[in-house]
Design an enzyme around this catalytic site. Structure first.
Site, PDB file in Angstrom:
ATOM      1  N   ASP A  69       0.827  -1.208   0.000  1.00 56.53           N
ATOM      2  CA  ASP A  69       0.000   0.000   0.000  1.00 56.53           C
ATOM      3  C   ASP A  69       0.860   1.255   0.000  1.00 56.53           C
ATOM      4  O   ASP A  69       1.995   1.259   0.479  1.00 56.53           O
ATOM      5  CB  ASP A  69      -0.964   0.003   1.188  1.00 56.53           C
ATOM      6  CG  ASP A  69      -0.267  -0.019   2.548  1.00 56.53           C
ATOM      7  OD1 ASP A  69       0.697  -0.809   2.708  1.00 56.53           O
ATOM      8  OD2 ASP A  69      -0.674   0.736   3.444  1.00 56.53           O
ATOM      9  N   ASP A 100       8.920   3.986  -1.271  1.00 60.05           N
ATOM     10  CA  ASP A 100       8.232   3.531  -0.050  1.00 60.05           C
ATOM     11  C   ASP A 100       6.969   2.755  -0.407  1.00 60.05           C
ATOM     12  O   ASP A 100       5.886   3.313  -0.417  1.00 60.05           O
ATOM     13  CB  ASP A 100       7.883   4.752   0.800  1.00 60.05           C
ATOM     14  CG  ASP A 100       7.360   4.384   2.171  1.00 60.05           C
ATOM     15  OD1 ASP A 100       7.518   3.223   2.587  1.00 60.05           O
ATOM     16  OD2 ASP A 100       6.764   5.259   2.828  1.00 60.05           O
ATOM     17  N   GLU A 134      -0.002  -0.908   5.974  1.00 62.59           N
ATOM     18  CA  GLU A 134       1.081  -0.335   6.771  1.00 62.59           C
ATOM     19  C   GLU A 134       0.952   1.178   6.868  1.00 62.59           C
ATOM     20  O   GLU A 134       1.218   1.763   7.912  1.00 62.59           O
ATOM     21  CB  GLU A 134       2.437  -0.701   6.163  1.00 62.59           C
ATOM     22  CG  GLU A 134       3.619  -0.477   7.109  1.00 62.59           C
ATOM     23  CD  GLU A 134       4.183   0.941   7.074  1.00 62.59           C
ATOM     24  OE1 GLU A 134       4.988   1.288   7.967  1.00 62.59           O
ATOM     25  OE2 GLU A 134       3.829   1.715   6.164  1.00 62.59           O
ATOM     26  N   GLU A 135       0.519   1.808   5.780  1.00 64.68           N
ATOM     27  CA  GLU A 135       0.398   3.266   5.770  1.00 64.68           C
ATOM     28  C   GLU A 135      -0.881   3.748   6.431  1.00 64.68           C
ATOM     29  O   GLU A 135      -1.064   4.937   6.640  1.00 64.68           O
ATOM     30  CB  GLU A 135       0.446   3.782   4.325  1.00 64.68           C
ATOM     31  CG  GLU A 135       1.733   3.462   3.572  1.00 64.68           C
ATOM     32  CD  GLU A 135       2.924   4.277   4.049  1.00 64.68           C
ATOM     33  OE1 GLU A 135       2.809   4.972   5.073  1.00 64.68           O
ATOM     34  OE2 GLU A 135       3.979   4.204   3.402  1.00 64.68           O
ATOM     35  N   HIS A 349       6.470   9.912   0.497  1.00 65.38           N
ATOM     36  CA  HIS A 349       5.227  10.610   0.835  1.00 65.38           C
ATOM     37  C   HIS A 349       5.138  11.995   0.181  1.00 65.38           C
ATOM     38  O   HIS A 349       4.225  12.752   0.494  1.00 65.38           O
ATOM     39  CB  HIS A 349       5.052  10.746   2.355  1.00 65.38           C
ATOM     40  CG  HIS A 349       4.831   9.448   3.060  1.00 65.38           C
ATOM     41  ND1 HIS A 349       4.129   9.358   4.249  1.00 65.38           N
ATOM     42  CD2 HIS A 349       5.213   8.184   2.771  1.00 65.38           C
ATOM     43  CE1 HIS A 349       4.099   8.101   4.649  1.00 65.38           C
ATOM     44  NE2 HIS A 349       4.751   7.360   3.748  1.00 65.38           N
TER      45      HIS A 349
END
EC number: 3.5.1.18
Length: 378
Positions: A69, A100, A134-135, A349
């Protein structure tokens, strides 16, 4: 020239897997792993998809862990390229999740393929633990797989989480632990009243101020070889009705500890309550443990990964426990040693997230060499 890790990163970026949607990433990965001899197990919890895959039944077990994700893209018009159309420009691959951490998952796969082609009869086992949560809240992801593995006493020896760890130069940092996170929601009670008649009210802000000052000035611990000292910070503070002539009836304070293995949850909680009680406050306090700290001291895994980095890019990485939380906090419950290593984290991000093509090539080589050190010299 671009290699398998580069091509696999492109495949993954093209799948718009914003949390918790996996967008087919894990099915694609499973289709790659099954022909290599991995047993595939899908673990679904509510709208979250998780993948557990393992090849071999013997110890030691080396696990690659990560997440498919990604965070939301933000304003599309601010991106130089469509975030879900992988674009190569000036030796950088652009797209959401490039650093990421789809690049790391791609490098995991390239490394495993190369390792198995050269050593099909290796000792030990290779495993994968991949989540799409996870995010986000991280309550239906890695933790659910860990619970399942723990219930059947399936333990790991070494785990590499592919988080982007490098700060300035690829290969400069391994994360060998993370701080814990402990939240507190404090309500200090007073008595509401007219601001012109303070003798008929109790101002909770005034009452709380000395305790806040003491909490802010307290040394909670001095850290240790791997961790900086524990910190206490207020993140939100609210009181009052909005009127200028009303003393509020309560003050709400939200705070957080980022704490090391030099402190315990129970110890920090007890010290906070002691300070609040010392100042005679009438209060309510709710606690929430966001993450336990975990630590892997220098040992077999750190040495194997450090040597692989040195051999590949000529750097001796530093060990760090800084930054936020990661899924390593869950995996540490079932794995003897857990570390994180991945690309440079400068663009994660952000708009125009990217990863260097050379990083992907070298990352796959480092993971492969680490596997060789852990499984060929058992």
């Amino acid at each position: 020239m671009p290699n398998a890790a580069f091509e696999y990163t492109r495949e993954l970026i093209a799948r718009p897997s914003t949390t918790p949607d996996d967008a087919g990433c894990q099915d694609w990965l499973a289709a790659k792993l099954a022909p290599l001899g991995f047993t595939i197990e899908k673990v679904v919890s509510r709208d979250v998809t998780n993948l557990w895959a393992r090849r071999g039944s013997e110890a030691p077990v080396v696990c690659f862990a990560g997440h498919t994700d990604v965070v939301p893209t933000g304003p599309l018009e601010k991106w130089s390229y469509d975030p879900f159309i992988p674009t190569l420009s000036d030796d950088f691959l652009y797209g959401r999740g490039a650093a990421d951490m789809k690049g790391s998952i791609a490098a995991f796969l390239a490394a495993v393929e190369d390792f198995l082609a050269a050593h099909p009869e290796h000792k030990g086992s290779i495993a994968w633990l991949i989540t799409s949560d996870e995010e986000g809240p991280a309550v239906d992801g890695t933790v659910k797989v860990v619970e399942r593995l723990a219930a059947r006493r399936e333990l790991l020896d070494y785990c590499i989480v592919g988080e982007p760890t490098c700060a300035e130069e690829f290969g400069d940092t391994i994360k060998n632990g993370r701080r814990g996170s402990l939240h507190g929601k404090l309500r200090v009670k007073g008595v509401q009243g007219h601001i012109a008649y303070p003798q008929l009210a109790k101002n909770p802000i005034h009452l709380a101020a000395p305790a806040i000052a003491e909490l802010a000035a307290t040394e909670w611990d001095q850290g240790n070889e791997y961790f900086p000292p524990t910190t206490w910070q207020i993140s939100n503070m609210h009181s009052g009705t909005g009127a200028t002539n009303v003393i509020p009836g309560h003050a709400d304070i939200v705070f957080n500890f980022r704490f090391s293995t030099a402190s315990t949850v129970e110890g920090l909680q007890a010290r906070v309550h002691a300070i609040l009680d010392k100042h005679g406050l009438d209060y309510e306090l709710e606690w929430e443990l966001g993450a336990k700290p975990f630590l892997t001291p220098r040992g077999r895994l750190v040495e194997a990964l450090s040597d692989a980095i040195q051999d590949t890019v000529g750097l001796t990485p530093s060990l760090s426990t800084t930054g936020g939380t990661s899924d390593g906090r869950f995996i540490a419950d079932i794995s003897r040693e857990v570390v994180e290593f991945g690309p440079i984290n400068k663009t994660i991000h952000k708009i125009d997230e990217c990863v260097g093509v050379d990083e992907l090539v070298n990352l796959a080589a480092i993971y492969r060499r680490t596997l060789e050190r852990l499984l060929l010299n058992v």
